[in-house]
Scaffold this motif. Sequence first.
Motif: not given
Length: 522
Positions: A420-444
Amino acid sequence: MGLAVLALTTGIAASPLAKAAAPQLDLPSPGTCPVDPRFEKHDFRAMWIASVANIDWPSRPGLSAGAQQAELRSWLDLAVRNNFNAVVLQVRPAADAIWPSPFEPWSIWLTGKQGQDPGYDPLGFAVDEAHKRNLDLHAWFNPYRVSMNGKLKKLAPSHPARAHPDWVVRKDGKLYYNPGIPEVREFVTNAIMDAVARYDIDGVHFDDYFYPYPGSGRPFRDAKAFAAYGGAYSSKANWRRANIDALIKGLHDRINAVKPWVQFGVSPFAVWRNDSTHEEGSQTRAGIETFDDLYADTRLWVREGWIDYVAPQIYWTRGFKIARYGTIARWWAREVAAAAALGHNVGLYIGEATYRAGTKGDPQWRKRLELSHHLAVTSGIPEVVGNIYFSAKDVLADRRGTTTALVQRWYSRPALLPVVGDSQGSAPQEVTSVSRNGASLNWTGSDPSATSYAIYRVPGSSPGACDLADARNLIATVRRTGEALSWTDPGKVSADPAHLVTYVVTAVDRSGRESAAAVARG
């Protein structure tokens, strides 16, 4: 922009912290996928936490700092349990403050003595604790109320009203700053902007109090101010409305100049004008009209884009003949659509009377599903993108299971904030360095414009764009605390290949914009 996605097959062994390449998957364009209104993806969900008269918090004046903090944490935890994503905390209840303001004394509702330091910074504490839970905090200010009683001498000796008694008007046993005095308007704006500048609040919020309600019918005595400042206006009523317009427009501009991402919203009395008074008014017969009785031209503020959201207090049932819930909601939707046609993206949230839900008296309010039915009405009104509930203690009370029914039907999943609102901008960049260990998620997440992350759990191993179209697969949101982020699924992990799932992590900015998608398979 791409949206990084982390996929993980639960119950299958994986190399600790294995890096995941992320093939692209675009988020669907609006309208291209079927969505379920029970799982709104972008939906403002909040409750008011009132400090005036100790309505919600603190529960009574004079509690220790630790007790006040524990109570506030409890309210924030309640919001999280109900899958709310914001709270609206009253920080300036009566020309005083719940932060160390250089303009006004400490609030009497904290310690029982106006001007007495509570021993900590409540607003700073509230912002930190809300953000830990990934809740937005909208700071709620009452612009003109000075005191709930009519005696200046009861105010703290340092109170500005005592230094400027000419700023003050007594009406119906209360004290108000006179909106018609330019110095008052400047002072009120400066007092609010102190909190905006110093704290990481997400919104500035006004409720329905501008010029006071008619009450006893006794006049608001501002003849001297009108004589001094109203010469350009054909009537005192037009002058009064211009005074409130100037406050709203001026504060909007000041906020945007300093922190354009801070939203400015108003929650007015729901009826702007009845159609018997103005041809473009709502089909209502309300005894109070905001335009005429409170001198607040709320429709103008929407159409001019001076506010980022409007949250009319539709505190009536669907069957209340004088002012039907659906009739008023659709009237405001029309006004928001008109603003959009003029280029202003004003959000429409509905103020809900939780304090009436489940109570005796009106048989309609007695019904367990009345609040839930309100959302059924607005689910068919696309301009409505959220609700705010008055107030926290009534959300907790859950009389006749009204809150439980509402949450089970409409809030079974988390939700992202609406854009909402009239602020300008674009969506953020994607997360990177995605990793996993079982059901635990890690990302940058290296993009500082991302303030949080959305985590989806999609059945199967090949999610499609439509799996992210609504919130049916959204299971958590996580506040950004740095570049390295982690989250562990608290749900039961299954080793059954028939129950494979894919986890998806997306970056979201503070305006609710979500990056597009990519998938990394585990």
